[in-house]
Write a protein that holds these residues in place. Structure first.
Motif, PDB file in Angstrom:
ATOM      1  N   ILE A 145       0.699  -1.087   0.204  1.00  0.00           N
ATOM      2  CA  ILE A 145      -0.303   0.013   0.197  1.00  0.00           C
ATOM      3  C   ILE A 145       1.109   1.573   0.130  1.00  0.00           C
ATOM      4  CG2 ILE A 145      -1.365   1.812   1.185  1.00  0.00           C
ATOM      5  CD1 ILE A 145      -2.586  -1.645   2.620  1.00  0.00           C
ATOM      6  N   MET A 146       1.948   0.911   0.908  1.00  0.00           N
ATOM      7  CA  MET A 146       2.697   2.081   1.295  1.00  0.00           C
ATOM      8  C   MET A 146       3.786   2.382  -0.255  1.00  0.00           C
ATOM      9  SD  MET A 146       1.376   4.224   3.573  1.00  0.00           S
ATOM     10  CE  MET A 146       2.105   5.127   3.451  1.00  0.00           C
ATOM     11  N   GLY A 147       3.856   1.364  -1.132  1.00  0.00           N
ATOM     12  CA  GLY A 147       4.908   1.382  -2.146  1.00  0.00           C
ATOM     13  C   GLY A 147       4.112   2.209  -3.286  1.00  0.00           C
ATOM     14  N   TYR A 148       2.264   2.037  -3.015  1.00  0.00           N
ATOM     15  CA  TYR A 148       2.078   2.852  -5.081  1.00  0.00           C
ATOM     16  C   TYR A 148       2.619   4.138  -4.838  1.00  0.00           C
ATOM     17  CZ  TYR A 148      -1.798  -0.438  -3.856  1.00  0.00           C
ATOM     18  OH  TYR A 148      -2.923  -1.471  -3.948  1.00  0.00           O
ATOM     19  N   SER A 149       3.218   4.819  -5.706  1.00  0.00           N
ATOM     20  CA  SER A 149       3.552   5.209  -6.486  1.00  0.00           C
ATOM     21  C   SER A 149       2.250   6.721  -6.521  1.00  0.00           C
ATOM     22  CB  SER A 149       3.846   5.506  -8.719  1.00  0.00           C
ATOM     23  OG  SER A 149       2.689   4.898  -8.800  1.00  0.00           O
ATOM     24  N   GLU A 150       1.488   6.372  -7.035  1.00  0.00           N
ATOM     25  CA  GLU A 150      -0.289   7.638  -6.311  1.00  0.00           C
ATOM     26  C   GLU A 150      -0.685   7.852  -5.244  1.00  0.00           C
ATOM     27  OE1 GLU A 150      -2.995   7.809  -9.823  1.00  0.00           O
ATOM     28  OE2 GLU A 150      -1.605   6.529 -10.884  1.00  0.00           O
ATOM     29  N   GLU A 151      -0.515   9.006  -5.455  1.00  0.00           N
ATOM     30  CA  GLU A 151      -0.667   8.678  -3.717  1.00  0.00           C
ATOM     31  C   GLU A 151      -2.402   9.213  -3.013  1.00  0.00           C
ATOM     32  OE1 GLU A 151      -1.013   9.532   0.291  1.00  0.00           O
ATOM     33  OE2 GLU A 151       0.750   9.864  -0.638  1.00  0.00           O
ATOM     34  N   ARG A 152      -3.555   9.042  -4.270  1.00  0.00           N
ATOM     35  CA  ARG A 152      -4.859   8.415  -3.749  1.00  0.00           C
ATOM     36  C   ARG A 152      -5.504   6.842  -5.102  1.00  0.00           C
ATOM     37  NH1 ARG A 152      -7.331  11.997  -1.088  1.00  0.00           N
ATOM     38  NH2 ARG A 152      -9.277  12.194  -2.124  1.00  0.00           N
ATOM     39  N   GLN A 153      -6.069   5.874  -3.816  1.00  0.00           N
ATOM     40  CA  GLN A 153      -6.102   4.849  -4.176  1.00  0.00           C
ATOM     41  C   GLN A 153      -7.605   4.484  -4.602  1.00  0.00           C
ATOM     42  OE1 GLN A 153      -4.114   2.778  -6.318  1.00  0.00           O
ATOM     43  NE2 GLN A 153      -2.545   4.080  -6.443  1.00  0.00           N
ATOM     44  N   PRO A 154      -8.178   3.658  -5.134  1.00  0.00           N
ATOM     45  CA  PRO A 154      -9.783   3.491  -4.968  1.00  0.00           C
ATOM     46  C   PRO A 154      -9.410   2.314  -3.841  1.00  0.00           C
ATOM     47  CG  PRO A 154      -8.472   3.650  -7.054  1.00  0.00           C
ATOM     48  CD  PRO A 154      -7.557   2.675  -6.233  1.00  0.00           C
ATOM     49  N   PHE A 155     -10.939   2.758  -2.913  1.00  0.00           N
ATOM     50  CA  PHE A 155     -10.697   2.466  -1.688  1.00  0.00           C
ATOM     51  C   PHE A 155     -10.476   0.933  -1.160  1.00  0.00           C
ATOM     52  CE2 PHE A 155     -15.475   2.063  -2.396  1.00  0.00           C
ATOM     53  CZ  PHE A 155     -15.612   1.267  -2.381  1.00  0.00           C
ATOM     54  N   TRP A 156     -11.105   0.883  -2.282  1.00  0.00           N
ATOM     55  CA  TRP A 156     -11.107  -1.651  -2.311  1.00  0.00           C
ATOM     56  C   TRP A 156      -9.594  -1.928  -2.632  1.00  0.00           C
ATOM     57  CZ3 TRP A 156     -13.729   1.445  -6.034  1.00  0.00           C
ATOM     58  CH2 TRP A 156     -12.976   1.439  -7.610  1.00  0.00           C
ATOM     59  N   ARG A 157      -8.784  -1.032  -2.585  1.00  0.00           N
ATOM     60  CA  ARG A 157      -6.979  -1.609  -3.201  1.00  0.00           C
ATOM     61  C   ARG A 157      -6.361  -1.700  -1.762  1.00  0.00           C
ATOM     62  NH1 ARG A 157      -3.175   0.834  -7.442  1.00  0.00           N
ATOM     63  NH2 ARG A 157      -2.620  -1.239  -7.436  1.00  0.00           N
ATOM     64  N   PHE A 158      -6.958  -1.702  -0.252  1.00  0.00           N
ATOM     65  CA  PHE A 158      -6.697  -2.218   0.891  1.00  0.00           C
ATOM     66  C   PHE A 158      -6.033  -3.610   0.821  1.00  0.00           C
ATOM     67  CE2 PHE A 158     -10.679  -3.052   1.261  1.00  0.00           C
ATOM     68  CZ  PHE A 158     -11.060  -3.857   2.339  1.00  0.00           C
ATOM     69  N   PHE A 159      -6.637  -4.724   0.011  1.00  0.00           N
ATOM     70  CA  PHE A 159      -6.027  -5.801  -0.719  1.00  0.00           C
ATOM     71  C   PHE A 159      -5.303  -6.088  -2.348  1.00  0.00           C
ATOM     72  CE2 PHE A 159      -9.078  -8.227   3.095  1.00  0.00           C
ATOM     73  CZ  PHE A 159      -8.276  -7.995   3.529  1.00  0.00           C
ATOM     74  N   ASP A 160      -5.368  -6.831  -2.653  1.00  0.00           N
ATOM     75  CA  ASP A 160      -4.808  -7.201  -3.613  1.00  0.00           C
ATOM     76  C   ASP A 160      -6.101  -8.317  -4.093  1.00  0.00           C
ATOM     77  OD1 ASP A 160      -3.654  -9.098  -2.347  1.00  0.00           O
ATOM     78  OD2 ASP A 160      -1.224  -8.990  -3.059  1.00  0.00           O
ATOM     79  N   LEU A 161      -5.634  -9.031  -5.269  1.00  0.00           N
ATOM     80  CA  LEU A 161      -6.056  -9.599  -5.758  1.00  0.00           C
ATOM     81  C   LEU A 161      -6.804 -10.985  -4.443  1.00  0.00           C
ATOM     82  CD1 LEU A 161      -9.160 -10.852  -8.295  1.00  0.00           C
ATOM     83  CD2 LEU A 161      -7.308 -11.240  -9.766  1.00  0.00           C
ATOM     84  N   LYS A 162      -5.434 -11.590  -5.015  1.00  0.00           N
ATOM     85  CA  LYS A 162      -5.530 -12.440  -4.228  1.00  0.00           C
ATOM     86  C   LYS A 162      -5.524 -12.749  -2.752  1.00  0.00           C
ATOM     87  CE  LYS A 162      -1.534 -15.378  -2.026  1.00  0.00           C
ATOM     88  NZ  LYS A 162       0.335 -15.702  -2.066  1.00  0.00           N
TER      89      LYS A 162
END
Length: 142
Positions: free
Chosen positions: A67-84
Motif C-alpha cells: 500500500i505504501m509503495g503505490y506511486s500515486e497518492e490517491r487509490q481506489p478504496f478497495w485496493r487495501f487488498f490485492d486480488l489474491k
C-alpha cells in the motif's frame, strides 16, 4: 471517484480485519458458552491464535509495504487488498459459513478454533490501524 489517500487504505484494512475478527471470535465465545469447559480447549485456542497470528502478522507487513509503495497518492478504496487476498478471504468466509451451516463443525471445534482465529484476525486489524497511525509521522513499524 471513490479514491482515498493511500495511508487511509491502512485504516480501511484495519477496520475490515477488526470487524471480521470480532465476529469470528464472538462465534467462538458463544460456542464456548454452550459446551463443557475443558482446559485443553483454551490451550488449543492459544495455539490457533499463535499459528494464524503469525501468518496474519506477515500478511499485514506485506500489505502495508504494498500500500505504501503505490506511486500515486490517491487509490481506489478497495485496493487495501490485492486480488489474491480477496480470493483467500472469499474462500475462507464461504467455506467457514458453508461448513458451519451444514453442521460439519461441532461446537467443541468452533469454540477453540473460531476464538483463536477471531483474535488473530482482530490483531491484524489492530496492526493495520497502528500502521495507519504511524504512517502520519512516517514511522511505520513492520
Amino acid at each position: 471517484m471513490f479514491k482515498v489517500k493511500k495511508r487511509a487504505l491502512l485504516l480501511i484494512a484495519g477496520i475490515v480485519w477488526l470487524i471480521a475478527g470480532f465476529n469470528v471470535a464472538r462465534l467462538g465465545i458463544i460456542s464456548y458458552l454452550e459446551i463443557e469447559q475443558q482446559w485443553y480447549r483454551y490451550v488449543l485456542s492459544v495455539v490457533i491464535f499463535l499459528l494464524f497470528g503469525t501468518m496474519f502478522y506477515r500478511m499485514s507487513v506485506k500489505h502495508t509495504k504494498r500500500i505504501m509503495g503505490y506511486s500515486e497518492e490517491r487509490q481506489p478504496f478497495w485496493r487495501f487488498f490485492d486480488l489474491k487476498a480477496y480470493i483467500i478471504m472469499a474462500v475462507m468466509m464461504g467455506g467457514g459459513i458453508g461448513l458451519r451451516a451444514a453442521g460439519v463443525f461441532p461446537n467443541q471445534f468452533v469454540a477453540f478454533f473460531y476464538s483463536g482465529l477471531g483474535c488473530a484476525l482482530a490483531l491484524a486489524g489492530i496492526l493495520f490501524i497502528r500502521n495507519f497511525i504511524s504512517s502520519h509521522s512516517g514511522q511505520i513499524r513492520t
